[in-house]
Design a protein around this motif. Sequence first.
Motif, PDB file in Angstrom:
ATOM      1  N   THR A  30     -23.196 -46.633 -10.150  1.00 16.47           N
ATOM      2  CA  THR A  30     -22.546 -45.956 -11.192  1.00 16.47           C
ATOM      3  C   THR A  30     -22.332 -44.615 -10.766  1.00 16.47           C
ATOM      4  OG1 THR A  30     -24.664 -45.298 -12.213  1.00 16.47           O
ATOM      5  CG2 THR A  30     -23.285 -47.243 -13.145  1.00 16.47           C
ATOM      6  N   PHE A  87     -18.833 -42.686  -7.427  1.00 20.60           N
ATOM      7  CA  PHE A  87     -17.671 -42.118  -7.616  1.00 20.60           C
ATOM      8  C   PHE A  87     -17.801 -41.343  -8.891  1.00 20.60           C
ATOM      9  CE2 PHE A  87     -16.524 -45.747  -4.975  1.00 20.60           C
ATOM     10  CZ  PHE A  87     -16.035 -45.294  -4.036  1.00 20.60           C
ATOM     11  N   PRO A  88     -17.786 -39.913  -8.700  1.00 21.85           N
ATOM     12  CA  PRO A  88     -17.536 -39.069 -10.095  1.00 21.85           C
ATOM     13  C   PRO A  88     -16.469 -39.427 -10.960  1.00 21.85           C
ATOM     14  CG  PRO A  88     -17.141 -37.970  -8.201  1.00 21.85           C
ATOM     15  CD  PRO A  88     -17.388 -39.190  -7.595  1.00 21.85           C
ATOM     16  N   PRO A  89     -16.532 -39.103 -11.938  1.00 18.23           N
ATOM     17  CA  PRO A  89     -15.348 -39.192 -12.977  1.00 18.23           C
ATOM     18  C   PRO A  89     -14.376 -38.254 -12.375  1.00 18.23           C
ATOM     19  CG  PRO A  89     -17.178 -38.782 -14.201  1.00 18.23           C
ATOM     20  CD  PRO A  89     -17.794 -38.694 -12.864  1.00 18.23           C
ATOM     21  N   PRO A  90     -12.940 -38.429 -12.643  1.00 15.19           N
ATOM     22  CA  PRO A  90     -11.896 -37.498 -12.013  1.00 15.19           C
ATOM     23  C   PRO A  90     -12.320 -35.933 -12.361  1.00 15.19           C
ATOM     24  CG  PRO A  90     -10.993 -39.341 -12.850  1.00 15.19           C
ATOM     25  CD  PRO A  90     -12.221 -39.509 -13.366  1.00 15.19           C
ATOM     26  N   VAL A 143     -12.969 -42.543   1.959  1.00 17.35           N
ATOM     27  CA  VAL A 143     -13.301 -42.320   0.404  1.00 17.35           C
ATOM     28  C   VAL A 143     -13.636 -40.712   0.627  1.00 17.35           C
ATOM     29  CG1 VAL A 143     -14.846 -42.579  -1.429  1.00 17.35           C
ATOM     30  CG2 VAL A 143     -14.295 -44.554   0.189  1.00 17.35           C
ATOM     31  N   GLY A 187     -11.770 -41.279  -5.593  1.00 20.57           N
ATOM     32  CA  GLY A 187     -12.646 -42.516  -6.283  1.00 20.57           C
ATOM     33  C   GLY A 187     -11.868 -43.795  -6.280  1.00 20.57           C
ATOM     34  N   PHE A 231     -12.282 -49.800  -8.909  1.00 20.20           N
ATOM     35  CA  PHE A 231     -13.382 -50.590  -9.256  1.00 20.20           C
ATOM     36  C   PHE A 231     -14.676 -49.585  -9.376  1.00 20.20           C
ATOM     37  CE2 PHE A 231     -10.756 -54.354  -8.803  1.00 20.20           C
ATOM     38  CZ  PHE A 231     -10.766 -54.834 -10.045  1.00 20.20           C
ATOM     39  N   SER A 232     -14.344 -48.651 -10.322  1.00 17.99           N
ATOM     40  CA  SER A 232     -15.768 -47.648 -10.460  1.00 17.99           C
ATOM     41  C   SER A 232     -15.406 -46.994 -11.403  1.00 17.99           C
ATOM     42  CB  SER A 232     -15.724 -46.823  -9.295  1.00 17.99           C
ATOM     43  OG  SER A 232     -14.925 -45.823  -9.339  1.00 17.99           O
ATOM     44  N   ALA A 233     -16.709 -46.302 -11.816  1.00 20.06           N
ATOM     45  CA  ALA A 233     -16.859 -45.052 -12.919  1.00 20.06           C
ATOM     46  C   ALA A 233     -15.670 -44.277 -12.974  1.00 20.06           C
ATOM     47  CB  ALA A 233     -18.070 -44.630 -13.292  1.00 20.06           C
ATOM     48  N   SER A 234     -15.205 -43.982 -11.795  1.00 17.13           N
ATOM     49  CA  SER A 234     -14.102 -42.996 -11.691  1.00 17.13           C
ATOM     50  C   SER A 234     -12.531 -43.553 -11.928  1.00 17.13           C
ATOM     51  CB  SER A 234     -14.061 -42.070 -10.389  1.00 17.13           C
ATOM     52  OG  SER A 234     -13.838 -43.051  -9.543  1.00 17.13           O
ATOM     53  N   SER A 248     -12.701 -43.626 -17.314  1.00 17.88           N
ATOM     54  CA  SER A 248     -13.184 -42.368 -17.478  1.00 17.88           C
ATOM     55  C   SER A 248     -12.170 -41.363 -18.679  1.00 17.88           C
ATOM     56  CB  SER A 248     -13.306 -41.318 -16.372  1.00 17.88           C
ATOM     57  OG  SER A 248     -11.890 -41.323 -15.896  1.00 17.88           O
ATOM     58  N   LYS A 256      -9.358 -40.520 -18.743  1.00 17.48           N
ATOM     59  CA  LYS A 256      -8.369 -39.646 -18.161  1.00 17.48           C
ATOM     60  C   LYS A 256      -7.019 -40.000 -18.410  1.00 17.48           C
ATOM     61  CE  LYS A 256     -10.380 -36.046 -16.579  1.00 17.48           C
ATOM     62  NZ  LYS A 256      -9.893 -34.634 -16.564  1.00 17.48           N
ATOM     63  N   TYR A 300     -18.264 -51.222 -15.690  1.00 14.86           N
ATOM     64  CA  TYR A 300     -18.464 -49.918 -15.082  1.00 14.86           C
ATOM     65  C   TYR A 300     -18.056 -48.858 -16.279  1.00 14.86           C
ATOM     66  CZ  TYR A 300     -17.667 -51.679 -10.437  1.00 14.86           C
ATOM     67  OH  TYR A 300     -18.037 -52.677  -9.285  1.00 14.86           O
TER      68      TYR A 300
END
Lengths: 330, 297, 474
Positions: free
Chosen positions: A38, A41-44, B122, C280, C283-286, C291, C293, C310
Motif C-alpha cells: 500500500t 505508490f503515493p497518492p497523486p 517507475v 504511480g 493498480f495501486s493506491a495512487s 485516491s 483525484k 487497494y
Amino acid sequence: MATNRFHRYAAMAALVLFAAIFIMPFVWMLSTSFKHETRIFPPPGEYPQWIPRIDATDAQGRPLVWHRGQSAVDLGADEKGMHRLLENGREISVAAADIARRERIRFYWENYTRAFQMMDFFQNLRNTLYICLMATLGTVLSSSLVAYGFARIPWRGRDALFVVVLASMMLPYQVTLIPLFAVYSKLGWVGSFKPLIVPYFFGVPFYIFLLRQFFKGIPEDLSAAARIDGCTEFGIYARIILPLSKPALATTVLFQFLFQWGDFLNPLIYLQDDRQYTLAIALQQFQSQHESAWGPLMAMSTVITLPVILLFFLAQRTFIQGITMSGLKG
Amino acid sequence: MTRLERRNLRNGLLFISPWIAGFLGFELYPLLMSVYYSFTEFNVIQPPVWSGLANYHELFFDDPVFWRALYNTLYFTAFSVPACLAASIGIAVLLNQKIPAMSVFRTIFFLPSIVPLVASSVLWLWVLNPDSGLINMALKQIFGIEGPGWLADANWAKPALVLMSVWGIGGAVVIFLAGLSDVPPALYEVAELDGAGPFRKFWNVTLPMLTPTILFNLVMGLINAFQYFTQVYVMTGGKGTPVDSTMFYALYLYRSSFFYLRMGYASAMAWLLFIVILAATVGVLVSSKRWVYYHGD
Amino acid sequence: MYLSRSHIVWALAGLACVASAYVLWPRQAATDAERRALAEGRTIIVYWDRHSGHEHEARMRLIDEFNERQSEVYVRGVAVGFNALMEKTLTSTAGHAPPDVQSIDSTFLAQLAPQGIFRPLDDLIAEEPSLHREKFFPFCWDMVFYSGHVWGIPTTTDSYCLLWNKAAFRKAGLDPERPPRTLQELTDYAAKLTIRGETGEIEQMGFLPWLPWDLTHMWGALFGGEWFNYATGRAEIAQDEHLRAAYEWQQSFAYDPGAKEQLPYAMDPERIEAFSKGFGEYFSASNPFYSGKVAMIAEGEWQVTFIPKYAPGLDWGVAPIPQPEGAPPLSYGPAAVVDVIPSTARHPEAAKKFLRWFYSPRPNGGTSPASDYTFEIHNIATRRDEAVQERFVADPKFRVFVNELLTKPVASMPNMPVSLYMMDQIERQRSRVVFRRSTPEQALRDAEAMTNRALDRVRALMARGGGPAGGKTP
C-alpha cells in the motif's frame, strides 16, 4: 599547491553531487523492495517515501494518530466525519483535519520471501548463469581474435571489411528476427540454449570494434620486436596483446555478461519451456494483466542486480591498472 | 603483392575467420532476406509478394508518420549523443583520480545501467512528473520557475527522453576509464614540467589520448541512438503520445512489422535507416583520420 | 616472466568456465510427471499462455487438474506473457515451431485468422454442445468467426461501466446515489466535480474521457457511430456525424486557445496529460480514482475486485456509461482472450481434447474449468449461462457489468484484418484533435483514408497470395 588542493576538493564535490543523482534508481529500487504494497505508490501530488513506513498501531492493532502533538488511538469516524480518539485514557471527538496519521519505520521483508516463492529462483539462476558464462567465454575468445586481425595486421581490404562489421549492427533486429529464427529452426536449435550461446563464438561486432580500438593503441615496436624473435602472429596476440589489454577485456566480459543477464527478448523467443527460462523472463511472473506484484518485483530486481554490482565492483579494479605503458617502460 | 603482403593477408583473414564464418552462417541470410522483403508485401504468414519499389515510394511520398518518426529520431540523436559523450568523458575524468572510496564511486555511476528498466521506469515517471516530480519541484523551490510538462508536453517529451538517456552513460564511462588507464603517466609528468594546469593537461594530453575511445563511443552512440527503442517503449507505451512527439523510428518500425503485419514495409524502413546510420558512421570514420590519434601508429 | 603468468591466468579462467559450465549444465530432463506421462504412452502437448503471473498460475492449476483426471494427454503449460506475444507467435509460425494450443488476444486473431495461421475448430464446436454458437455472447462469437469458420474459443471478456465516487458527489452537493444518466448530465457533473486550486491547477477532476486510457473507439460507438461497415468491408467514417461528435466532445475537455470563453471543465491539454500520466501505477493506491483525484471514470469489471483491495475506504458506485440522447442503447465489450490451435500444430487432436475438457461443465452439474478460470482472474465469462453464475453476480456491482452485456447490443473493437492499425489511427487522431493539431472532421477523414488503404493492400495481397479472403462474414 593550494590550487591543486582546491581542484581536488572541487572535483570531489562534483563527484558526490553527480553520484547522488546516479545512485537514485538503485536506492529507489532498494527502498521500494522493502515497502508494503500500500505504500509503494503515493497518492497523486504526494512525494514517495525513501524510508519504508507503515501506519503505526497499538498493541490491539488499532491505528495511532497525532493530535496536537499527542499520540492517540483512533477508534474510527462517525457519519459526520468526526473521529473518536482515545487520548490519555479519555475518549474525545475531533475533526479529521485536526489529526495526522502516525507512521513508523518498517522494513517489509515479506516481499523477498514472497518473491522467492513466486518463481523457481535457482532453476532460473542456473539457466541464466550457464548462458551468461558460455556466451561471455565465446565473446571474449572470438572477438579478441577478430579484433586482432582488424587492428594489428595490415592487409588489403581490411578497412572496407571492417565497415561491414560495423554495418551489421546498423539494421534494426525486428526485420531479421523472422529469417534468423528460420535459420535456427532449420538447425534444430529452437528450444535449446544454442541460439543464445553459439553465435557468440563467432565474434560480436560491438566487442570487435571495442577491442580493435584498444589493440591499435599498443605500440607497434612491441610486435616488431617479437617478430624478430621469431614469434608467430598468434604468439604476439596471445603473449603480448592480450596481457596488455586487460582493461578492455574486463570491459568485454562485464558488458557481455550484463547483456545476457538482462536480455529478455532472445531467451523468450528461442526457449520453449518454463524450465529453461532465465531470470529476466521470470521477472514477468510478477506482472500480469490485471495486477503487478510491485513489492516482490522490486525485491527480485534487487536480488538479480546484486551479483552484477559485485561483478562490476571486482572488475573495476582492472580498469585502472594502467599497466600498458608503465609495466614496459624499462 | 610481396611475400609480406601475402603473409599478412593470409594471417589477417585467418584471425577474422571466426567472424566471416559467423557472418556467412548466421547473419548473411537474414540480411539478404530483409533486403528482399523490402521489395515485397510480406505479412510474415503468407509468402512475400513482389511489389518493386512500392514500399519505398509509400515511405517517401505517402506516409506522414514516417517523416515524423525520422525527424524525432534525428532530433534525439543530435542531442542525446553529444550530451552523453560529454557527460561520460567528464565523469570518467573525475573518476580517474586518486580519491578515497573511488571504487564505490565508479560502481555508483554504473548502477543505472544495471537496474532493470521495469524497476527504474517507475522512478522516472515520478522524476519527470510535471506537478509533483522531482525536477519540477526543484525548479520551483530553487529558481522559482514553473517547470515544463516533460513527457506530457509535445515540445518537452523529447528533451525529457534525452535527459533520461544521460543516466545510462555507465557503459561509456567504463570504456573511457579503460581508455584513460592507457594514458602513459609520463605524458602528464612532461606536461607538468611545462607548467600545465589541470585544464591544459586535460586538453593537451587526456583528450588526444582518449580519441580512439571517443571514436568508439561516438560511433556506438550513433548506432544505438538511431535505433532508440526500449526506454521510450517502456516510458510512453509506444504509441508516440502526445501527438506523435515520441513516435521514434524503431518504434514505428516495430509496430509496422509485428502488429500491422507489414514486414516488407518495415524492412524498407530498416534499410533506409541502415543507409542513414551507415552514412553517419562512414562520415565519422573518414573524419576520424584527422582527429583520432593511435598511440600504436 | 609476465607472459607466462597471464597465460596461466587465462588457462585458469578457461578451466573455471568449463568447470562451472559442467556444474551448471541445465537439467533439461523432463519432470517426474512428464516422464510418467511418457511411460504411460500419453501424448504430450504444449500450451502457450498469453498471461504471466497470477493469471498463469490460475491456468496452471486447471492444467494440472486435466493432467490428473485423464491418461491420454499431458499438457505442459508455458508462460509466454504479453510483452512479446506477437514476436513469439509470428516467429514460431514462420519458423515451423508452434505450440499445440495457445491463447492470444481477439484483436490479434482478427488479423491472423484470415491468413490461415490457425486451424478451424468447426468440428470441435459441432461436437460439443456447450460450445454451440448460441451459448456465447454474440459479440464474443463474432471475434472468432471469420470467412465461415470458427478459429478460436473465446475464454474471457470485459465490460465497461461508469464508476463514481460517492464522497465527491456529496461534497459537490450532488445526490451520491444518482449517477449521471445522459451525456449532458455527465458533462454537467464533470463541471460541478472539477475543483481547481488558486493557480488554476487541477485538484480534483470531474471526468476525463480518455482516462485511464484512450477510449475513443468506445465513445464513438456509444455516440451511435459505426467505425466499420461489415457489409461493405470498409471504414466509412468520414461523414459519420456521431463519430465526429465523439471527437468534438473529447476535444471540449481541453482548452481552446482561440475561444474567449472556456467550458467550465475544460483544462490545458498538457495539464490533463500530466494528470493522466501521474506518478504511480494503475493498480495501486495512487490510481487517481482510488485516491479521489478523479470523481468519475469509465472502467472495466476487474475494478470490482481491485478497489476493495487497494482503496478499501472508497465509497463508490457502478452505472451504465451515459450516452447522448437519441443514441441507441449500447454497451462496450472491447475484446476477448481466445484459445487457438496453430495450423501446423503437431498434435491437434490432443489439443482439441484438452480444449473440450476445459470448456465443458464438469460431470454432475459442476462448473466448467473455463468458468473457474474466469472467476479466479476476475473477468467476465464469454458464455451467457456462465457469466450469470451466482458466484459472478452475487456482487451487485459486478452484476451491473454483466447486465450491460446481457441486456444491450455490445460494441467491440473492429474485427477485421487491420484492426490494430485502425485502432492506432483512431487513437492517434484523438491526440491530434485534443492538442488542436487537427479538427474532428479532418481526423475522421485521415483515419478513414489510412484504414481503407491498409485494407485494400491486405485484400490485394490475399487475393494474389491465394489466402482466404479477409473480412468478416456477416
